[in-house]
Design an enzyme around this catalytic site. Structure first.
Site, mmCIF file in Angstrom:
data_model
loop_
_atom_site.group_PDB
_atom_site.id
_atom_site.type_symbol
_atom_site.label_atom_id
_atom_site.label_comp_id
_atom_site.label_asym_id
_atom_site.label_seq_id
_atom_site.Cartn_x
_atom_site.Cartn_y
_atom_site.Cartn_z
ATOM 1 N N PHE A 241 0.866 -1.078 0.090
ATOM 2 C CA PHE A 241 -0.030 -0.060 0.178
ATOM 3 C C PHE A 241 0.881 1.165 -0.059
ATOM 4 O O PHE A 241 0.478 2.214 0.547
ATOM 5 C CB PHE A 241 -1.058 -0.116 1.316
ATOM 6 C CG PHE A 241 -1.793 -1.360 1.322
ATOM 7 C CD1 PHE A 241 -2.806 -1.475 0.302
ATOM 8 C CD2 PHE A 241 -1.663 -2.164 2.268
ATOM 9 C CE1 PHE A 241 -3.397 -2.879 0.461
ATOM 10 C CE2 PHE A 241 -2.349 -3.584 2.492
ATOM 11 C CZ PHE A 241 -3.126 -3.706 1.424
ATOM 12 N N GLU A 245 7.327 0.955 -0.430
ATOM 13 C CA GLU A 245 7.991 1.829 -1.591
ATOM 14 C C GLU A 245 9.180 2.212 -1.271
ATOM 15 O O GLU A 245 10.276 2.059 -2.074
ATOM 16 C CB GLU A 245 7.126 2.835 -2.289
ATOM 17 C CG GLU A 245 7.604 3.562 -3.533
ATOM 18 C CD GLU A 245 6.653 4.518 -4.055
ATOM 19 O OE1 GLU A 245 5.388 4.466 -3.607
ATOM 20 O OE2 GLU A 245 7.337 5.399 -4.887
ATOM 21 N N ARG A 323 1.722 15.816 -5.585
ATOM 22 C CA ARG A 323 0.456 14.999 -6.180
ATOM 23 C C ARG A 323 -0.807 15.656 -5.441
ATOM 24 O O ARG A 323 -1.780 15.601 -5.989
ATOM 25 C CB ARG A 323 0.853 13.315 -5.953
ATOM 26 C CG ARG A 323 -0.498 12.849 -6.349
ATOM 27 C CD ARG A 323 -0.305 11.178 -6.598
ATOM 28 N NE ARG A 323 0.604 10.827 -7.873
ATOM 29 C CZ ARG A 323 0.082 10.296 -8.960
ATOM 30 N NH1 ARG A 323 -0.868 10.522 -9.276
ATOM 31 N NH2 ARG A 323 0.756 10.084 -10.030
ATOM 32 N N ARG A 355 -1.224 4.481 -0.741
ATOM 33 C CA ARG A 355 -2.328 4.557 -1.849
ATOM 34 C C ARG A 355 -2.894 5.848 -1.892
ATOM 35 O O ARG A 355 -3.622 6.352 -1.189
ATOM 36 C CB ARG A 355 -3.294 3.575 -1.124
ATOM 37 C CG ARG A 355 -4.185 2.896 -2.290
ATOM 38 C CD ARG A 355 -4.805 1.674 -2.029
ATOM 39 N NE ARG A 355 -5.466 0.870 -3.095
ATOM 40 C CZ ARG A 355 -5.920 -0.499 -2.809
ATOM 41 N NH1 ARG A 355 -6.194 -0.698 -1.373
ATOM 42 N NH2 ARG A 355 -6.514 -0.926 -3.887
ATOM 43 N N GLU A 727 -4.996 2.857 -7.045
ATOM 44 C CA GLU A 727 -5.006 3.671 -6.031
ATOM 45 C C GLU A 727 -6.307 4.452 -6.008
ATOM 46 O O GLU A 727 -6.990 4.759 -4.993
ATOM 47 C CB GLU A 727 -3.826 4.768 -6.094
ATOM 48 C CG GLU A 727 -2.657 4.407 -5.886
ATOM 49 C CD GLU A 727 -1.570 5.273 -6.031
ATOM 50 O OE1 GLU A 727 -1.103 4.972 -7.514
ATOM 51 O OE2 GLU A 727 -0.874 5.676 -5.218
#
Ligand code: MTE
Ligand code: HPA
Ligand code: MOS
Length: 772
Positions: A241, A245, A323, A355, A727
């Protein structure tokens, strides 16, 4: 040998088909291997970490002699013992150590590591450390960080038009703020790594990471070795999730350092409480808005201020904050807009990808604004949403970062959802119910989501694959993407088997390995299938091309007369099985192995001017949620949710519907029950499931209608015209939060919309009900 062509064959359709997840049976029967399930080498040692008790301090004394002397302890490691650069920063800022030195910056930060014969011994020994701290002032929340200008990265501003004047000249104006809480990933499999020393000092790492090549890079840098001395393998993760990363590498590095020091294999698996304390979460955001609008609710000018808790280091906070800015419009045309983003440095664990990657937080901001404007004007929030939607073309289809939107399907999609969910009738029923019911109040809301697909860091939009065909016609598939439950491996196998026209079970899914596909990006940004699907297809086509050339020569027919169909190859009037052709090709010394590569086309972005095309396309969906709240206890529940999602031409509808259901429920957890809480000293209070409430099966909507949009088709040439799905569905849960706020508003009967923050816990709901 080759037969004459017999009965007509039917094309194998493995894409756009409901194919079971390759690991589904293994998941439920307990036969899927996770790192901690792998057979253990007989000389395996176990490692554990000792962490800081203080949120910000200088260490004046660290006496580890009792730790070292504990029976069964083999090795103790501190920052000073690291041969390489003692750095886990994924963006080369050198701002976060593997093990802290003299300065600790958050409670839970790793200080030292212990290697022992068993995990239990390592954990007992950790407790024997004697550490003295000289406390330093700690910044523990966003407000303090803002006041002290404590940032991990410079503030950033994006603007279009003149928001200030547009607001000042607008017929009406509103100001407010909304706080969105953090979120713990709560992957079922926690962080874990096993490091196995190889000859010549090389290292093999088996880990649970979305980004094996970054683990490779960081392990190499910390061991003081070149990247070719380190191989990282990931078969699957038990959920990630975003939490794996960047943040799997620290544990892999520690295991590798210990393996290098001892010459023996080492495993490090964090306990759940330590996993929660020592790894980052979703960023909490403080979002302030100032909006000017007209009497129909058109937004004329808006100013957003985002302040996010990054924790002690940048990690991925830069692109996450970006983002959030890219999604502060969600689906709406905002002609005059200024977004200011403050990336706050706090003495808390470094927050990371989760996510949506900042998108959800940005969207909560604008959805709150719309709800507030609608409330002020006495309009149906859906009418205000529709009034502000981006047009399909023209001036009102350009984002604040000057990207032309070419694929807006929301007008149609929302209209269909309004119809299929019976939205209008149910709004009237909710209002009627609320007039009669003093304690239980209902709310209903429809919210859309538009989510940009591509990594906003352009160079990450590349992928590789490696395909082998063996002599018997069976296929070995490998690519740079990782499996975390989302079904990536199944989808790529569907693509490859369809391309070769062979049955799905002829394609063997294999573990992601840095030795097979180098320099891969993280599996993230929902782009795993888009990118690896294309790379794998490219590799497959290379091999197919060679087979075609070979068959054309062998059978003396034109290349255009060679067809792959239903496990067979037809060459003019000859027909033979795929496996037979492969066998002949091998005997004919044709290479049956190929790499494939893909780079996402068309994207570009200039951060200096905040303009360009950061995304190849957008994913769209919308949800209607109906909720009930109990005004005496503050409890809420989701009575019904209807979702319509555009997965393009879905590669696998079953997997995609699973992603929508899971993403939505995870989003609902973030927005309603998952609360992260630190005490006044910066210690995480919510470090176990006893105090941190994720959704359970009882929390899913009582009625849950999930539909893929039948007209879906990607106008970009993505793999089989599918669209990303990992996502965006999470953001559809904003409908739940909005509906809860409507329910509260119906009880209060006031002029302004309640300032409900996230998560909307019973406590938060009661606070809104009693505050006025
Ligand atoms: N689904 C499951 N079951 N487990 C996960 O960890 N991660 C999500 C999403 N769906 C996740 C998941 C996140 S954060 C991303 S970015 C995408 O999957 C990544 O995979 P994809 O690009 O292949 O969709
Ligand atoms: N999404 C997910 N991960 C990322 C991104 C993104 O946009 N950019 C860098 N890492
Ligand atoms: Mo997902 S947050 O991009 O790993």
């Amino acid at each position: 040998m080759s037969e004459q062509k017999g009965t007509p064959r039917r094309k194998i359709r493995n894409v756009h088909a409901t194919v079971t997840h390759d690991s589904a049976r293994k998941h439920v029967s307990g036969t899927a291997f996770y790192v901690d399930d792998l057979p253990e080498p007989s000389n395996l040692l176990h490692c554990y970490i000792g962490t800081s008790e203080s949120a910000h301090a200088r260490i004046t004394r660290m006496d580890l002699s009792a730790v070292k002397d504990h029976p069964g302890v083999i090795e103790v490691l501190t920052a000073d013992d690291i041969p390489g650069n003692n750095d886990i920063s994924p963006v080369h800022l050198h701002d976060e150590p593997v093990l802290a030195g003299k300065l600790v910056q958050f409670a839970g930060q790793a200080l030292f590591a212990v290697l022992a014969e068993t995990r239990a011994i390592a954990r007992q020994a950790v407790l024997l450390a004697e550490i003295e701290y000289e406390e330093l002032p700690a910044i523990l929340d966003i407000q303090t960080a803002l006041a002290e200008k404590s940032y991990v990265l410079d503030p950033h501003i994006m603007q279009r038009g003149d928001a200030h004047s547009a607001i000042a000249n607008a017929p009406a104006r509103l100001q407010g703020e909304v706080f969105t809480g953090g979120q713990e990933h709560f992957y079922l499999e926690g962080q874990v790594s096993m490091a196995l020393p190889q000859e010549d000092g090389d290292m093999l790492i088996l880990t649970s990471s979305q980004h094996p090549s970054e683990v490779q890079q960081l392990v190499a840098a910390n061991l003081g070795k070149p990247e070719n001395a380190v191989t990282v393998e990931v078969r699957r993760m038990g959920g990630a999730f975003g939490g794996k990363e960047t943040q799997a590498s620290q544990w892999a590095i520690i295991a590798a350092l210990m393996a290098q020091a001892s010459g023996r294999p080492v495993k490090l698996r964090l306990d759940r409480d330590d996993d929660m304390r020592s790894t980052g979460k979703r960023h909490d955001f403080l979002i302030r808005y100032d909006v000017g609008y007209d009497n129909e609710g058109h937004i004329l000018g808006i100013e957003f201020t985002h302040a996010l808790r990054c924790g002690i280091s940048a990690d991925l906070s830069g692109p996450i904050a970006d983002r959030a800015m890219f999604h502060s419009d969600n689906a709406y045309f905002l002609p005059n807009i200024t977004i200011s983003s403050y990336r706050c440095k706090t003495n808390t664990v470094s927050n990371t990808a989760f996510r949506g990657f900042g998108g959800p937080q940005g969207m909560v901001g604008i959805e709150r604004v719309i709800d507030a404007v609608a409330h002020q004007l006495g309009l149906d929030p859906l009418a205000v949403r529709q009034a502000n939607l981006y047009d399909k073309t023209g001036e009102r289809a350009i984002t604040p970062y000057r990207m032309k939107i070419r694929d807006n399907v929301l007008h149609e999609l929302i209209a269909e959802l309004v119809e299929s969910s019976d939205y209008e009738k149910r709004c009237r029923q909710v209002a009627a119910f609320n007039r009669e019911s003093p304690v239980i109040k209902k709310g209903i809301a429809l919210t859309p989501a538009k989510f940009g697909i591509s990594f906003t860091t352009a160079f990450l939009n590349q992928a590789g694959a490696l395909v082998h065909v063996y002599k018997d016609g069976s296929v070995h598939l490998n690519h740079g993407g990782t499996e975390m439950g989302q079904g990536l491996m199944t989808k790529i196998a569907q693509v490859v088997s369809e391309e070769f026209q062979i049955d799905l079970d002829r394609v063997r899914i294999t573990a992601t390995n840095t030795g097979k596909v180098p320099n891969a990006s993280a599996t993230a940004a929902s782009s795993g299938t888009d990118m690896n699907g294309m790379a794998a297809r490219a590799a497959t086509r290379k091999i197919k091309k060679r087979l075609v050339k070979f068959a054309s020569k062998k059978f003396g027919v034109d290349k255009s007369d060679i067809k792959f169909i239903d496990n067979h190859v037809q060459a003019g009037k000859h027909e033979l099985s795929f496996a037979e052709l492969v066998k002949h090709a091998w005997l004919g010394r044709i290479s049956l192995s190929a790499t494939g590569f893909y780079r996402t086309p068309k994207i570009h972005y200039d951060p200096k001017t905040s303009s360009g095309r950061p995304f190849l396309y957008f994913a769209y969906g919308a949800a209607v949620s109906e909720v009930e709240i109990d005004c005496l206890t503050g409890e809420s529940r989701i009575a019904r949710t209807d979702i319509l999602y555009d997965a393009g031409k879905s590669l696998n509808p079953a997997i995609d519907i699973g992603q929508i259901e899971g993403g939505f429920v995870q989003g609902a957890g973030w927005l309603t029950s998952e609360e992260i809480w630190w005490d006044s000293k910066g210690k995480l209070g919510t470090h176990a499931p006893s105090t941190y409430k994720i959704p359970t099966c009882g929390d899913i909507p009582e009625t849950f209608n999930v539909q893929l949009w039948a007209k879906g088709r990607n106008r970009e040439k993505t793999i089989h015209r599918s669209k990303a799905i990992g996502e965006p569905p999470l953001m559809l849960a904003i409908s739940v939060h909005s509906a809860i706020n409507q329910a509260i508003a119906s009880k209060l009967d006031g002029n302004s919309l309640p300032a409900l923050n996230t998560p909307a816990t019973p406590e938060a709901i009661l606070n809104c009900l009693t505050k006025k």
